[in-house]
Write a protein that holds these residues in place. Structure first.
Motif, mmCIF file in Angstrom:
data_model
loop_
_atom_site.group_PDB
_atom_site.id
_atom_site.type_symbol
_atom_site.label_atom_id
_atom_site.label_comp_id
_atom_site.label_asym_id
_atom_site.label_seq_id
_atom_site.Cartn_x
_atom_site.Cartn_y
_atom_site.Cartn_z
ATOM 1 N N SER A 6 1.150 4.052 -2.959
ATOM 2 C CA SER A 6 0.896 5.467 -2.663
ATOM 3 C C SER A 6 2.050 6.349 -3.127
ATOM 4 O O SER A 6 1.834 7.425 -3.684
ATOM 5 N N HIS A 41 0.837 -1.196 0.000
ATOM 6 C CA HIS A 41 0.000 0.000 0.000
ATOM 7 C C HIS A 41 0.877 1.252 0.000
ATOM 8 O O HIS A 41 0.628 2.207 -0.745
ATOM 9 N N THR A 99 1.742 9.247 -5.919
ATOM 10 C CA THR A 99 2.141 10.611 -5.586
ATOM 11 C C THR A 99 3.178 11.124 -6.571
ATOM 12 O O THR A 99 3.084 12.256 -7.051
#
Length: 134
Positions: A76, A72, A80
């Motif tokens: 992320s 996860h 980003t």
């Protein structure tokens, strides 16, 4: 890493969060068999069942629980990084744009666009082409 499809990370994370093949398929805009096939690949890669079917949906195994947080976080970070690469600042942009407008668009939209362009995007240039309605 060479033989690992990074799209499977997204599949895994969504399966973990939704506990559902159907919900994961909907979120990814793919079919349920596509998600099931991805889960099979993940199971082979990690040599673990990862999720067990229960009356309440999919239950993660110990291995899946251990994998979730690092995968996860990695996902992320990738999202980003990629969203930052796509940011657009009109004030500093040096770009050429082409806009196709109908006669009505030229009358209604073009004057406002031309008035705002020097203020908001001084480094941008604009070409206008007629919109071919046919």
């Amino acid at each position: 890493m060479r033989d690992f499809d990074l799209n499977l990370v997204r599949t895994f994370v969504l399966l973990y969060e939704t506990r559902s093949v159907t919900a994961t398929a909907e979120a990814l805009h793919v079919t349920q068999p596509t998600v099931s096939y991805g889960l099979q690949k993940l199971r082979r890669r990690f040599d673990d069942e990862l999720f067990r079917r229960t009356g309440a949906g999919l239950a993660p195994t110990t291995t899946a629980r251990a994998l979730y947080e690092p995968l996860h976080s990695a996902l992320s970070e990738i999202e980003t990084t990629l969203s930052g690469a796509r940011s657009f600042d009109p004030a500093t942009a040096r770009a050429a744009f082409t806009v196709c407008l109908s006669d009505l668009g030229e009358v209604a939209l073009l004057p406002r666009l031309m008035a705002a362009l020097p203020r908001r995007a001084p480094g941008a240039t604009l070409s206008v082409r007629p919109l071919d309605i046919a």
